[in-house]
Design a protein around this motif. Structure first.
Motif, PDB file in Angstrom:
ATOM      1  N   THR A 208       0.878  -1.234   0.081  1.00  0.00           N
ATOM      2  CA  THR A 208      -0.017  -0.054  -0.191  1.00  0.00           C
ATOM      3  C   THR A 208       0.715   1.198   0.093  1.00  0.00           C
ATOM      4  OG1 THR A 208      -0.084   0.037   2.528  1.00  0.00           O
ATOM      5  CG2 THR A 208      -1.861  -1.220   1.245  1.00  0.00           C
ATOM      6  N   LEU A 209       0.425   2.238  -0.732  1.00  0.00           N
ATOM      7  CA  LEU A 209       0.997   3.629  -0.684  1.00  0.00           C
ATOM      8  C   LEU A 209      -0.109   4.674  -0.460  1.00  0.00           C
ATOM      9  CD1 LEU A 209       3.659   3.359  -3.473  1.00  0.00           C
ATOM     10  CD2 LEU A 209       4.208   3.299  -1.010  1.00  0.00           C
ATOM     11  N   GLY A 210       0.532   5.845   0.067  1.00  0.00           N
ATOM     12  CA  GLY A 210      -0.409   7.021   0.017  1.00  0.00           C
ATOM     13  C   GLY A 210      -0.891   7.515  -1.479  1.00  0.00           C
ATOM     14  N   ASP A 211      -1.986   8.161  -1.726  1.00  0.00           N
ATOM     15  CA  ASP A 211      -2.178   8.627  -3.043  1.00  0.00           C
ATOM     16  C   ASP A 211      -0.998   9.260  -3.788  1.00  0.00           C
ATOM     17  OD1 ASP A 211      -4.641   8.582  -4.872  1.00  0.00           O
ATOM     18  OD2 ASP A 211      -4.258  10.747  -4.765  1.00  0.00           O
ATOM     19  N   GLU A 212      -0.594  10.096  -3.204  1.00  0.00           N
ATOM     20  CA  GLU A 212       0.796  10.855  -3.853  1.00  0.00           C
ATOM     21  C   GLU A 212       1.859  10.230  -4.093  1.00  0.00           C
ATOM     22  OE1 GLU A 212       3.532  14.643  -3.069  1.00  0.00           O
ATOM     23  OE2 GLU A 212       1.943  14.624  -1.705  1.00  0.00           O
ATOM     24  N   ILE A 216       3.349   8.736  -8.063  1.00  0.00           N
ATOM     25  CA  ILE A 216       4.691   8.727  -8.472  1.00  0.00           C
ATOM     26  C   ILE A 216       5.283   7.539  -9.041  1.00  0.00           C
ATOM     27  CG2 ILE A 216       7.173   9.138  -7.523  1.00  0.00           C
ATOM     28  CD1 ILE A 216       5.849  11.201  -5.612  1.00  0.00           C
ATOM     29  N   LEU A 217       4.822   6.263  -8.097  1.00  0.00           N
ATOM     30  CA  LEU A 217       5.344   5.372  -8.463  1.00  0.00           C
ATOM     31  C   LEU A 217       4.666   4.747 -10.122  1.00  0.00           C
ATOM     32  CD1 LEU A 217       6.385   2.176  -7.902  1.00  0.00           C
ATOM     33  CD2 LEU A 217       4.326   1.807  -6.871  1.00  0.00           C
ATOM     34  N   SER A 218       3.381   4.913 -10.115  1.00  0.00           N
ATOM     35  CA  SER A 218       2.659   4.749 -11.508  1.00  0.00           C
ATOM     36  C   SER A 218       3.407   5.642 -12.549  1.00  0.00           C
ATOM     37  CB  SER A 218       1.534   4.982 -11.269  1.00  0.00           C
ATOM     38  OG  SER A 218       0.523   4.679 -12.503  1.00  0.00           O
ATOM     39  N   SER A 219       3.464   6.691 -12.408  1.00  0.00           N
ATOM     40  CA  SER A 219       4.199   7.610 -13.467  1.00  0.00           C
ATOM     41  C   SER A 219       5.710   6.982 -13.749  1.00  0.00           C
ATOM     42  CB  SER A 219       4.367   8.910 -13.096  1.00  0.00           C
ATOM     43  OG  SER A 219       5.217   9.815 -13.883  1.00  0.00           O
ATOM     44  N   LEU A 220       6.399   6.712 -12.662  1.00  0.00           N
ATOM     45  CA  LEU A 220       7.970   6.276 -12.708  1.00  0.00           C
ATOM     46  C   LEU A 220       8.034   5.041 -13.447  1.00  0.00           C
ATOM     47  CD1 LEU A 220      10.770   6.564 -12.214  1.00  0.00           C
ATOM     48  CD2 LEU A 220      10.404   5.788  -9.775  1.00  0.00           C
ATOM     49  N   SER A 221       7.274   3.971 -13.161  1.00  0.00           N
ATOM     50  CA  SER A 221       7.303   2.642 -13.695  1.00  0.00           C
ATOM     51  C   SER A 221       7.181   2.731 -15.312  1.00  0.00           C
ATOM     52  CB  SER A 221       6.289   1.572 -13.220  1.00  0.00           C
ATOM     53  OG  SER A 221       4.919   2.120 -13.170  1.00  0.00           O
ATOM     54  N   GLU A 222       5.818   3.335 -15.651  1.00  0.00           N
ATOM     55  CA  GLU A 222       5.521   3.677 -17.155  1.00  0.00           C
ATOM     56  C   GLU A 222       6.745   4.403 -17.696  1.00  0.00           C
ATOM     57  OE1 GLU A 222       2.607   6.608 -19.330  1.00  0.00           O
ATOM     58  OE2 GLU A 222       1.676   5.007 -18.060  1.00  0.00           O
ATOM     59  N   LYS A 223       7.270   5.343 -17.092  1.00  0.00           N
ATOM     60  CA  LYS A 223       8.464   6.095 -17.644  1.00  0.00           C
ATOM     61  C   LYS A 223       9.877   5.116 -18.018  1.00  0.00           C
ATOM     62  CE  LYS A 223      11.362  10.439 -17.585  1.00  0.00           C
ATOM     63  NZ  LYS A 223      11.411  11.591 -16.824  1.00  0.00           N
ATOM     64  N   TYR A 224      10.031   4.535 -16.980  1.00  0.00           N
ATOM     65  CA  TYR A 224      11.144   3.590 -16.986  1.00  0.00           C
ATOM     66  C   TYR A 224      10.966   2.363 -17.967  1.00  0.00           C
ATOM     67  CZ  TYR A 224      14.761   0.239 -15.441  1.00  0.00           C
ATOM     68  OH  TYR A 224      15.899  -0.563 -15.513  1.00  0.00           O
ATOM     69  N   LEU A 225       9.729   1.992 -18.256  1.00  0.00           N
ATOM     70  CA  LEU A 225       9.253   0.802 -19.116  1.00  0.00           C
ATOM     71  C   LEU A 225       9.429   1.551 -20.714  1.00  0.00           C
ATOM     72  CD1 LEU A 225       6.825  -1.721 -19.402  1.00  0.00           C
ATOM     73  CD2 LEU A 225       6.687  -0.168 -21.247  1.00  0.00           C
ATOM     74  N   LEU A 226       8.936   2.625 -20.829  1.00  0.00           N
ATOM     75  CA  LEU A 226       9.114   3.508 -22.171  1.00  0.00           C
ATOM     76  C   LEU A 226      10.494   3.748 -22.653  1.00  0.00           C
ATOM     77  CD1 LEU A 226       5.787   5.745 -22.166  1.00  0.00           C
ATOM     78  CD2 LEU A 226       6.113   3.496 -23.250  1.00  0.00           C
ATOM     79  N   VAL A 227      11.299   3.983 -21.648  1.00  0.00           N
ATOM     80  CA  VAL A 227      12.829   4.446 -21.869  1.00  0.00           C
ATOM     81  C   VAL A 227      13.447   3.021 -22.458  1.00  0.00           C
ATOM     82  CG1 VAL A 227      15.044   4.974 -20.941  1.00  0.00           C
ATOM     83  CG2 VAL A 227      12.965   6.301 -20.473  1.00  0.00           C
ATOM     84  N   ARG A 228      13.083   2.059 -21.815  1.00  0.00           N
ATOM     85  CA  ARG A 228      13.782   0.742 -22.166  1.00  0.00           C
ATOM     86  C   ARG A 228      13.378   0.132 -23.338  1.00  0.00           C
ATOM     87  NH1 ARG A 228      15.994   1.970 -18.291  1.00  0.00           N
ATOM     88  NH2 ARG A 228      17.475   2.392 -19.904  1.00  0.00           N
ATOM     89  N   LEU A 229      11.964   0.330 -23.708  1.00  0.00           N
ATOM     90  CA  LEU A 229      11.572   0.151 -25.170  1.00  0.00           C
ATOM     91  C   LEU A 229      11.873   0.574 -26.213  1.00  0.00           C
ATOM     92  CD1 LEU A 229       8.055  -1.788 -24.180  1.00  0.00           C
ATOM     93  CD2 LEU A 229      10.325  -2.981 -24.624  1.00  0.00           C
ATOM     94  N   GLN A 230      11.952   2.110 -25.940  1.00  0.00           N
ATOM     95  CA  GLN A 230      12.201   3.270 -26.885  1.00  0.00           C
ATOM     96  C   GLN A 230      11.284   3.055 -28.065  1.00  0.00           C
ATOM     97  OE1 GLN A 230      14.971   5.490 -27.185  1.00  0.00           O
ATOM     98  NE2 GLN A 230      14.437   5.221 -25.044  1.00  0.00           N
ATOM     99  N   LYS A 231       9.992   2.862 -27.947  1.00  0.00           N
ATOM    100  CA  LYS A 231       9.057   2.784 -28.860  1.00  0.00           C
ATOM    101  C   LYS A 231       7.510   3.049 -28.267  1.00  0.00           C
ATOM    102  CE  LYS A 231       8.091  -2.090 -29.194  1.00  0.00           C
ATOM    103  NZ  LYS A 231       8.240  -3.344 -30.073  1.00  0.00           N
ATOM    104  N   LYS A 232       6.453   3.702 -29.032  1.00  0.00           N
ATOM    105  CA  LYS A 232       5.387   3.831 -28.657  1.00  0.00           C
ATOM    106  C   LYS A 232       4.479   2.496 -28.269  1.00  0.00           C
ATOM    107  CE  LYS A 232       4.434   8.633 -30.152  1.00  0.00           C
ATOM    108  NZ  LYS A 232       3.607   9.271 -31.314  1.00  0.00           N
ATOM    109  N   LEU A 233       3.667   2.288 -27.460  1.00  0.00           N
ATOM    110  CA  LEU A 233       2.774   1.287 -27.427  1.00  0.00           C
ATOM    111  C   LEU A 233       1.520   1.565 -27.654  1.00  0.00           C
ATOM    112  CD1 LEU A 233       4.494  -0.301 -24.049  1.00  0.00           C
ATOM    113  CD2 LEU A 233       5.232  -1.036 -26.491  1.00  0.00           C
ATOM    114  N   PRO A 234       0.782   0.952 -28.507  1.00  0.00           N
ATOM    115  CA  PRO A 234      -0.755   1.354 -28.863  1.00  0.00           C
ATOM    116  C   PRO A 234      -1.479   0.986 -27.906  1.00  0.00           C
ATOM    117  CG  PRO A 234       0.426   0.298 -30.784  1.00  0.00           C
ATOM    118  CD  PRO A 234       1.526   0.293 -29.777  1.00  0.00           C
TER     119      PRO A 234
END
Length: 249
Positions: A208-212, A216-234
């Motif tokens: 569990t985590l507080g809302d804020e 942050i976690l949700s934004s970070l995990s997505e950003k890290y994934l997109l940096v690794r893949l280097q492409k858009k995911l439809p």
């Protein structure tokens, strides 16, 4: 190839009646197989080879690809189709699995993560940000992109009240070594990432985590994934287009 259990993560219609499926299996990783006559109304293979069907498959190797000889459904996750947001997120997870799973190598843990994630989506009782971040970080880790979470990459400090996550380098920094080019994270976010990446598969959603901090976690995990893949995911773009932005708490 003997009997194997697998989850259908991709499907494609071939001709009028056949289907090409991609299976995520515990024993053999990604497997592509033709399903003859799957689109016919009376086909006994229709439900067991549809998208997100988890089934036991009997496969044999044809000249160009595997052929599904028989399939028995174990779980079809029918409830995913009752909500477009649930279905869209499941499709995104399937694409991530497709990107990071290997062919002809056991993927038991990745399959376990996917099945647990789909069960949670069907239940609709867990905050989607937790499910999404856990799937993103864990599947990346299984695919060879686990971030270096042991300690600050510069000074070796295990943790500080404020940490920084470098999405490009895949490492963390303490409050004294980080800078504004990295993602600033409260200590509990780094703790959550360590938990997701290192705990046993069935427990990765149990935090569990507080809302804020969860944002942050949700934004970070997505950003890290997109940096690794280097492409858009439809599938990710589609999920965002239908997301209610009203997480379940």
């Amino acid at each position: 190839m003997p009997l194997t259990k697998g989850l259908v993560i991709r499907e494609q219609t071939i001709g009028e009646n056949d289907r090409l499926v991609t299976l995520l299996t515990a024993d053999y990783g990604l497997v592509r197989a033709f399903v003859r006559g799957a689109k016919q109304t009376k086909s006994h293979l229709a439900s067991s080879t549809s998208l997100f069907a988890y089934s036991q498959f009997s496969l044999f190797r044809g000249r160009d690809a595997f052929i599904v000889n028989s399939a028995s459904p174990i779980e079809v996750f029918f409830d995913l189709r009752n909500d477009i947001e649930h279905l869209a997120l499941a499709q995104y997870f399937a694409q991530i699995a497709y990107e990071f799973a290997a062919e002809e190598r056991p993927e038991e843990e990745m399959l376990s993560v996917m099945l647990n994630a789909l069960h949670l989506l069907c239940k609709g009782e867990k905050d989607f940000r937790i499910i999404k971040s856990a799937v993103e970080f864990r599947l990346m880790s299984l695919g060879g992109y686990m971030p270096n979470l042991l300690a600050c990459a510069d000074c070796g400090t295990y943790e500080s009240d404020i940490m920084y996550f470098d999405t490009l380098g895949g490492c963390i920094y303490c409050e004294n070594c980080g800078n504004s080019s990295y993602v600033l994270c409260p200590r509990n976010v780094i703790t959550a990432i360590r938990y997701i990446c290192l705990t046993e598969p069935k427990k990765i959603f149990s935090f569990t985590l507080g809302d804020e901090s969860l944002n942050i976690l949700s934004s970070l995990s997505e950003k890290y994934l997109l940096v690794r893949l280097q492409k858009k995911l439809p599938t990710l773009e589609f999920y965002k287009s239908v997301s209610s932005d009203k997480p379940i708490m």
